[in-house]
Design a protein around this motif. Structure first.
Motif, mmCIF file in Angstrom:
data_model
loop_
_atom_site.group_PDB
_atom_site.id
_atom_site.type_symbol
_atom_site.label_atom_id
_atom_site.label_comp_id
_atom_site.label_asym_id
_atom_site.label_seq_id
_atom_site.Cartn_x
_atom_site.Cartn_y
_atom_site.Cartn_z
ATOM 1 N N MET A 1 6.157 -43.272 -21.527
ATOM 2 C CA MET A 1 6.492 -41.861 -20.696
ATOM 3 C C MET A 1 8.098 -41.646 -20.894
ATOM 4 S SD MET A 1 5.768 -41.750 -17.158
ATOM 5 C CE MET A 1 7.198 -40.547 -16.402
ATOM 6 N N ILE B 1 9.756 -38.250 -21.664
ATOM 7 C CA ILE B 1 10.004 -36.932 -21.073
ATOM 8 C C ILE B 1 11.510 -36.964 -21.095
ATOM 9 C CG2 ILE B 1 9.652 -38.302 -19.169
ATOM 10 C CD1 ILE B 1 8.268 -34.800 -20.057
ATOM 11 N N THR C 1 12.157 -38.319 -12.121
ATOM 12 C CA THR C 1 11.226 -39.096 -12.490
ATOM 13 C C THR C 1 11.468 -40.190 -11.656
ATOM 14 O OG1 THR C 1 10.897 -38.740 -15.110
ATOM 15 C CG2 THR C 1 10.040 -40.627 -14.576
ATOM 16 N N GLY D 1 6.010 -32.184 -15.715
ATOM 17 C CA GLY D 1 5.238 -31.644 -16.289
ATOM 18 C C GLY D 1 4.968 -30.931 -17.618
ATOM 19 N N THR E 1 -5.875 -35.264 -14.717
ATOM 20 C CA THR E 1 -5.258 -36.651 -14.833
ATOM 21 C C THR E 1 -5.548 -37.895 -14.075
ATOM 22 O OG1 THR E 1 -2.910 -35.414 -15.321
ATOM 23 C CG2 THR E 1 -2.892 -38.000 -14.922
ATOM 24 N N PHE F 1 1.092 -38.511 -14.766
ATOM 25 C CA PHE F 1 1.515 -38.532 -16.236
ATOM 26 C C PHE F 1 0.358 -39.183 -16.371
ATOM 27 C CE2 PHE F 1 4.668 -36.054 -16.736
ATOM 28 C CZ PHE F 1 6.179 -36.610 -18.188
ATOM 29 N N GLU G 1 -0.018 -40.318 -19.102
ATOM 30 C CA GLU G 1 0.246 -41.886 -20.293
ATOM 31 C C GLU G 1 0.905 -43.534 -19.173
ATOM 32 O OE1 GLU G 1 2.245 -38.864 -22.301
ATOM 33 O OE2 GLU G 1 2.365 -39.242 -20.215
#
Length: 430
Positions: free
Chosen positions: A27, A30, A56, A76, A257, A304, A306
């Protein structure tokens, strides 16, 4: 390490660290992707790179400590594109006001996390409409990606047409899309970020984009966007549907998710260790992160998908998320490298994420006429009107109308009626 209950979850620090690094790799894209998308709104890209990294780090570690789940969080995909191209560029809303909208939606989400409202919303809106929302956002962000790449352009005769494939910049974007698809299909770890760097290297070598003169530096300041949100301007009846759109989309995105990630290891199963409680706490962390993100200067933060890569690697507790967040500290020092990545190495990722979201349509029940009409309007109008709000509004109104005409009143609960009324209001108050 008793905070994470490693022994009870049959895991170790080494296993959690490995899982955290895997999630980080999958990820990391991002950071440059979100910064590139939101910079189109007129926000400074250097500040956005730093802010995306900071939120993050904060949100992922917060979730690890608060919920003890291996779920990473960041800005997102989908709502960041809507923030830029739907609100700022489409509706001509200042980015400061758009951040105010994100803040208010986050406050609503956070407040309602401590009630049974989210359960009521989930029971009110049919699963097929929730799938359509995901697919609609997928078509929207893919359309944005294709347009920003220059592969789709304005055409006076047909509204849209194919771009100039002799343009070197567009060809770099096509190459990037090729890399993304191939690496994803081959299930290469960190496929998206590998594709971004592979495309960038080709662009640098061929002279399509300037080569970075340095790769690392001290973290950039977020002062230009920190606490710049305009909450007062967001307090408007005409913007109420947009606020609700951000809230509903974030809620469904997070639950979808978490359901997918949780199923990999039964993390949120009622028979798992603190399963239901972990789901609730993860949603609380998600909502708190959205509020914090708006203060830092970025759009809606969410869980996420991921994170599933880390779970597959053996991650079972919040320590995985903590490690992921710590690894993201490295991105704070990669400003020159991220800044040198050409936009057309970024937008193919947006297209591929849209493809993955669009796949939700395969699970829809097309035998129901109300569902068919609502799904069609949601999926087709989000990209064509450049508005997630408009797509949602038409979908809810269409669903309500067909149920009313067919006198299928048992399907018309209070939630659907309220959402249909708000949707109608969005077209009246403009």
């Amino acid at each position: 390490m008793n905070l994470f209950k490693l022994k009870e979850h049959q895991t170790t620090v080494a296993k959690e660290a490995s899982a955290g690094f895997t999630t980080f790799l999958t990820m990391m894209y991002i950071i440059p992707v979100n910064a590139t998308i939101m910079s189109e709104a007129g926000m400074p890209i250097h500040a956005l790179i730093a802010a995306t990294a900071w939120i993050t780090i904060f949100s992922t570690i917060l979730n690890g400590l608060w919920a003890n789940t291996p779920v990473a969080m960041s800005v997102g995909m989908g709502l960041n594109a809507y923030f830029t191209f739907g609100l700022v560029l489409g509706m001509k809303i200042p980015w400061e006001t758009a951040l105010g909208i994100v803040f208010l939606s986050g406050i609503i989400f956070l407040a309602l996390c401590f009630t049974n409202f989210r359960i009521w919303v989930l029971k009110s809106i049919p699963m097929d409409l929730r799938r359509a929302i995901s697919a609609g956002i997928g078509t929207f962000i893919s359309f944005v990606g294709l347009k920003q790449m220059g592969l789709i352009v304005h055409n006076d005769a047909t509204l849209v047409g194919l771009g100039n494939l002799n343009d070197a910049n567009i060809l770099i974007g096509v190459l990037g899309l090729f890399f993304v698809v191939v690496f994803w299909a081959l299930k290469i770890k960190g496929a998206f970020i590998v594709a971004v760097f592979a495309t960038s290297i080709v662009a640098w070598i061929t002279g399509v984009a300037p080569y970075p003169t340095e790769f690392f530096s001290m973290p950039s300041s977020i002062a230009p966007i920190f606490l710049k949100l305009d909450i007062a301007s967001a307090f408007s009846l005409s913007l109420l549907p947009v606020i609700i759109t951000f809230f509903i989309t974030d809620l469904f995105d997070s639950l979808g998710t978490l359901s997918g990630v949780g199923n990999r290891a039964n993390i949120f199963d009622k028979n798992a260790i603190d399963g239901v409680k972990k789901l609730e706490k993860t949603l609380e962390a998600d909502a708190a992160a959205t509020v914090a993100g708006s203060l830092l200067g970025v759009s809606t933060t969410t869980a996420f998908a991921e994170s599933a890569s880390g779970v597959e690697e053996g991650g079972r507790t919040g320590l995985t998320a903590v490690f992921t967040g710590l690894f993201f500290v490295l991105t704070l020092f990669m400003l020159p490298l991220f800044s040198a990545i050409p936009a057309n190495a970024i937008y193919p990722v947006l297209i591929m994420v849209g493809v993955l979201m669009f796949s939700e349509l395969g699970k829809v029940d097309y035998s129901d006429s109300a569902i068919v009409l609502a799904v069609f309007f949601i999926v087709i109008l989000m990209p064509l009107t450049y508005s997630i709000t408009t797509g949602l509004a038409f979908g809810f109104i269409a669903y309500f109308f067909v149920r009313l005409v067919k006198r299928e009143f048992e399907y018309l609960n209070l939630g659907i009626i309220v959402l249909a009324a708000i949707s109608l209001l969005s077209f009246i108050v403009r």
